[in-house]
Design a protein around this motif. Structure first.
Motif, short mmCIF file in Angstrom:
data_model
loop_
_atom_site.label_atom_id
_atom_site.label_comp_id
_atom_site.label_asym_id
_atom_site.label_seq_id
_atom_site.Cartn_x
_atom_site.Cartn_y
_atom_site.Cartn_z
N LYS A 352 0.97 -1.36 -0.09
CA LYS A 352 0.20 0.32 -0.43
C LYS A 352 0.80 1.32 -0.05
O LYS A 352 1.59 1.40 0.67
CB LYS A 352 -0.79 0.12 1.18
N THR A 354 0.88 5.42 -0.03
CA THR A 354 0.46 7.25 0.33
C THR A 354 1.28 7.97 -1.04
O THR A 354 2.09 8.05 -1.48
CB THR A 354 0.37 7.15 1.53
N ASN A 355 0.69 9.36 -0.59
CA ASN A 355 1.50 10.17 -1.69
C ASN A 355 2.11 10.98 -0.39
O ASN A 355 1.97 10.72 0.69
CB ASN A 355 0.25 11.12 -1.55
N ASP A 357 5.65 8.92 -0.90
CA ASP A 357 6.61 7.90 -0.82
C ASP A 357 7.55 7.82 -1.29
O ASP A 357 7.26 7.57 -2.07
CB ASP A 357 5.30 6.42 -0.25
#
Ligand SMILES: *Cc1c(COP(=O)(O)O)cnc(C)c1O
Length: 404
Positions: A352, A354-355, A357
């Motif tokens: 997963k 996220t912005n 990363d």
């Protein structure tokens, strides 16, 4: 370059520390890896004791060339710019070979004035031009002729160079004709037979065929060459699906060849020296869920690194920080440029994200930075060299104001 406690490190520096200091996208090289690759290459061909000329087109960074130079390696160049860069790095002129199908008179004149080891000519037209320029310079010029052995290197088509439908080199008959016609030239000295059958070669079989064709050519043209330049092309492992070239077999084939032919071998490796020594640090700008796909939009684009778009080549993408939270869904890692080919990789699952990363694009040392452009007026990425705990800027990030 590896994970320590779930975080990606280049030598002793974490990827996150480099990203904070230099921002993204950024090319990062490992000094230790470059040196190890050079040592490994030399060990693999120890019994042959070749002249090694690094292919500057794979990576033309001045500081990288300086490292290579300290290991007594020369340069294989394909333009005046590359020749000048190699000389600026302090590379010995007597270890510079000049290849390419379209050397201009200006480039040939420069090479002749510098007294490089070899100009590897690729057509009869070029030979005529070299002779003319050599005459003007009142010099006898050391020449190689590139033989096109007409074999399939079984690599991806766009980087195969040894088939007769490719533009490179001359066929055996033309080769023999050139030797016959110009043998007694006062201005040309035919010192070398050169070949280069392609890149990312992972089997020794095409090299075996290549050596057989060279032998046939030598038998037929009855001329004593000082050098046989076997080019580069040795492949590396971009993914687990790539085979590794059997260097032992390749080397022993060449040893056999040398028993019949008293010549010095030249190699022109690029990718095998520099390919796996660098990564690109990049950040996730946005994540876009669309139907059955997740688009991961990175801050790196095809202008920074074009190999996937140009050749469909596969480069692994890794997270800086490993998590166990896996999402089983098609992921497409793309850049921000308005081109459908501005795409790096597709995977069937990924952890997963996220912005923001931090991510790693692997094995970008060869044909990475050298192929970058300012498409979309994006400034060029910097290049950072890591040496233990130290990070050194070996090329600054281009300023947007330089472009405007
Ligand atoms: C590109 C090139 C090389 C280097 O090829 P690699 O696959 O990077 O080893 C060597 N010789 C010539 C003439 C080339 O054009």
């Amino acid at each position: 370059m590896k994970y320590k406690n779930g975080h990606f490190y280049i030598e002793k520096v974490s990827a996150s520390k480099i990203a904070k200091k230099y921002s993204t996208p950024t090319y990062v090289y490992s000094f230790e890896k470059i040196v190890n690759n050079i040592k490994k290459f030399k060990t693999n061909f120890k019994k042959i004791n070749p002249i090694i000329c690094f292919s500057v087109k794979s990576n033309a960074n001045l500081d990288i060339l300086k490292i290579i130079k300290t290991h007594n390696i020369g340069a294989d160049v394909v333009s005046k710019g590359e020749m000048m860069m190699a000389l600026k790095a302090g590379i010995d002129v007597k270890k510079i070979v000049f290849s390419g199908v379209g050397k201009t008179s200006n480039e040939i004149d420069y090479a002749i004035k510098k007294n490089i080891l070899l100009i590897n000519a690729e057509s009869e037209d070029e030979i005529i031009n070299i002779e003319k320029i050599a005459r003007k310079n009142k010099k006898k010029v050391s020449i190689g002729i590139r033989l096109n052995p007409d074999i399939d290197a079984r690599t991806i088509n766009k980087i195969s160079t040894g088939k007769k439908e490719n533009k490179f080199g001359v066929d055996i008959n033309t080769f023999k004709k050139i030797i016959r016609s110009y043998k007694n030239s006062k201005f040309l000295e035919f010192n070398c037979l050169s070949v280069h059958i392609g890149s990312q070669i992972t089997s020794h079989q095409p090299y075996r065929i290549m050596l057989n064709v060279i032998q046939k050519c030598l038998n037929e043209c009855n001329h004593k060459f000082r050098f046989i330049d076997l080019g580069g092309g040795m492949g590396i492992q971009y993914t687990k699906n790539d085979n590794l070239l059997n260097y032992k077999k390749y080397s022993s084939m060449i040893q056999k060849f040398l028993k019949k032919n008293k010549v010095k071998i030249i190699f022109e490796p690029g990718r095998s020296i520099i390919g796996n020594t660098a990564i690109i640090l990049t950040k996730v700008t946005y994540i876009k869920k669309s139907g059955r796909k997740i688009f991961i939009i990175l801050d790196t684009a095809m202008n920074d690194f074009i190999r996937p778009a140009l050749y469909g080549s596969i480069h692994r993408i890794l997270p800086y920080k490993i998590s166990k939270n896996k999402i089983i869904k098609k992921h497409e890692f793309v850049g921000p440029i308005c081109e459908t080919t501005d795409k790096f990789l597709e995977t069937s699952s990924f952890q997963k994200l996220t912005n923001g990363d931090l991510m790693i694009i692997c094995d970008v040392g060869a044909y990475g930075m050298v192929l970058s452009s300012n498409y979309n007026l994006r400034p060029a990425s910097p290049e950072i060299l890591v040496k233990g705990l130290k990070t050194i800027v070996i090329k600054k990030r281009q300023k947007i104001t330089d472009l405007i």
